[in-house]
Design a protein around this motif. Structure first.
Motif, PDB file in Angstrom:
ATOM      1  N   ALA A   1       0.810  -1.235   0.000  1.00 57.66           N
ATOM      2  CA  ALA A   1       0.000   0.000   0.000  1.00 57.66           C
ATOM      3  C   ALA A   1       0.842   1.283   0.000  1.00 57.66           C
ATOM      4  O   ALA A   1       0.318   2.356   0.275  1.00 57.66           O
ATOM      5  CB  ALA A   1      -1.009   0.019   1.141  1.00 57.66           C
ATOM      6  N   PHE A   2       2.131   1.181  -0.309  1.00 56.34           N
ATOM      7  CA  PHE A   2       2.959   2.394  -0.400  1.00 56.34           C
ATOM      8  C   PHE A   2       2.388   3.355  -1.441  1.00 56.34           C
ATOM      9  O   PHE A   2       2.374   4.567  -1.247  1.00 56.34           O
ATOM     10  CB  PHE A   2       4.405   2.041  -0.788  1.00 56.34           C
TER      11      PHE A   2
ATOM     12  N   ALA B   1      -0.714   3.732  -2.398  1.00 63.87           N
ATOM     13  CA  ALA B   1      -1.923   4.391  -1.899  1.00 63.87           C
ATOM     14  C   ALA B   1      -1.576   5.440  -0.849  1.00 63.87           C
ATOM     15  O   ALA B   1      -2.213   6.485  -0.763  1.00 63.87           O
ATOM     16  CB  ALA B   1      -2.877   3.359  -1.313  1.00 63.87           C
ATOM     17  N   LEU B   2      -0.529   5.159  -0.036  1.00 63.89           N
ATOM     18  CA  LEU B   2      -0.126   6.116   0.996  1.00 63.89           C
ATOM     19  C   LEU B   2       0.412   7.401   0.397  1.00 63.89           C
ATOM     20  O   LEU B   2       0.199   8.490   0.921  1.00 63.89           O
ATOM     21  CB  LEU B   2       0.967   5.500   1.894  1.00 63.89           C
ATOM     22  N   ILE B   3       1.140   7.295  -0.710  1.00 63.42           N
ATOM     23  CA  ILE B   3       1.791   8.484  -1.265  1.00 63.42           C
ATOM     24  C   ILE B   3       0.897   9.199  -2.286  1.00 63.42           C
ATOM     25  O   ILE B   3       1.179  10.338  -2.637  1.00 63.42           O
ATOM     26  CB  ILE B   3       3.157   8.114  -1.889  1.00 63.42           C
ATOM     27  N   CYS B   4      -0.203   8.569  -2.720  1.00 67.36           N
ATOM     28  CA  CYS B   4      -1.026   9.176  -3.785  1.00 67.36           C
ATOM     29  C   CYS B   4      -1.708  10.450  -3.277  1.00 67.36           C
ATOM     30  O   CYS B   4      -2.537  10.397  -2.375  1.00 67.36           O
ATOM     31  CB  CYS B   4      -2.081   8.189  -4.262  1.00 67.36           C
ATOM     32  N   PRO B   5      -1.391  11.627  -3.857  1.00 69.22           N
ATOM     33  CA  PRO B   5      -2.007  12.867  -3.376  1.00 69.22           C
ATOM     34  C   PRO B   5      -3.482  12.996  -3.783  1.00 69.22           C
ATOM     35  O   PRO B   5      -4.175  13.870  -3.283  1.00 69.22           O
ATOM     36  CB  PRO B   5      -1.188  13.972  -4.049  1.00 69.22           C
TER      37      PRO B   5
END
Lengths: 67, 242
Positions: free
Chosen positions: A52-53, A55-59
């Motif tokens: 999920a990296f 999804a975590l970084i998606c602005p």
């Protein structure tokens, strides 16, 4: 096998998800979306680990992760 | 197959006006996730700043108010004093909190208001076109410092979190960053703590978040994450300040 889905009409093509995917499973889609950007798409058949990296970084909150 | 990461309930499903790779989108989502996890969506009130995030209230699906430039903490003070049962937070950029709103920020902190402050620091003015902010680094090029910020002309980057930490009314200050997924997880933890402090009536809590502005830094979104990691954290060290 874990996988992600990308809401392609919300993606602005910043490509941050590509820079953090440990398995290199996200690529640029050559087809433009409704925002006029080249969104990203998930390359199926790879070994997604569901970290999920991306999804975590998606602005723009375009990515959902399934595991 | 279970969905392990999805859109938070407290964030509307709209396309934001932010540039590609902007940190505001990440931080909006983190706040929405914290609001969902603490189950406070019905009683949270956000104060939107002036700056790029001026229409943040269009993106969060909970009650919000707008404040005049820099006055978010003054508005938040009034709302919290009248409606003690609500959870009130401000969302302010470096121009809003550390330039025009320095006065309101310092006095709200000094009074020890039971508020949560989310301070997004990208070392530049975004909305007005990339001018120097108080937090701009030395030698950083902006529209108003084309040769780089010079300490003799424009002074030094303002470390407002360290300044506020000196005040007895302030209970919690932490500086985090958005430059990697690991740091984003730490940012969420800090923001959750800042909201919990208000729920438990502990007092003034502030989280400063270093955030990318690829458009006005003039580099790509992924390069701007590297710039935070390699350059910005040297001037603004991460971690708990108070």
């Amino acid at each position: 096998m874990p996988k992600i889905t990308v809401d392609k009409n919300k993606c602005k093509g910043c490509l941050l998800c590509i820079s953090v995917c440990p398995k290199g499973l996200i690529v640029v889609d050559k087809e433009l979306n409704s925002l006029g950007a080249n969104p990203v798409k998930f390359k199926t058949g790879g070994e997604c680990i569901g970290c999920a990296f991306c999804a975590l970084i998606c602005p723009d909150c375009c990515i959902e992760v399934y595991k | 197959m279970d969905k392990i990461y999805t859109h938070p309930r407290a964030l509307r499903k709209t396309v934001t006006h932010y540039c590609p790779g902007c940190g505001h989108g990440i931080l909006h989502r983190i706040i929405a996730e914290v609001v969902d996890e603490l189950a406070i969506r019905e009683k949270v009130i956000g104060i939107a700043p002036v700056g790029c995030a001026v229409i943040a209230y269009d993106y969060w699906d909970f009650d919000c108010s707008e404040a005049a430039h820099g006055r978010a903490l003054a508005v938040a003070t009034a709302i919290k004093r009248v409606r003690k049962e609500n959870i009130v937070f401000t969302y302010q950029g470096d121009g809003d909190l550390a330039a025009i709103g320095t006065n309101e920020t310092i006095h709200a902190a000094n009074r020890g208001e039971n508020l949560t402050v989310i301070f997004i620091n990208n070392a530049i003015y975004g909305m007005t076109g990339g001018q120097m902010a108080p937090t701009t680094l030395l030698n950083q090029k902006t529209a108003t410092t084309p040769k780089g910020r010079n300490a003799q002309l424009q002074g030094y980057p303002l470390k407002i979190s360290e300044m506020l930490a000196l005040l007895p009314g302030v209970k919690y200050i932490e500086r985090t960053s958005l430059h990697s997924p690991q740091e984003i997880i730490k940012t969420k933890k800090a923001i959750k703590q800042a909201f919990l402090n208000q729920v438990e009536n502990i007092g003034f809590s502030l989280v400063e978040v270093l955030s990318p502005c690829p458009t006005y830094w003039g580099i790509s979104p992924s390069q701007s994450l590297n710039w935070i990691r390699d350059t910005m954290v040297k001037e603004f060290p991460l971690g708990r300040i108070k």
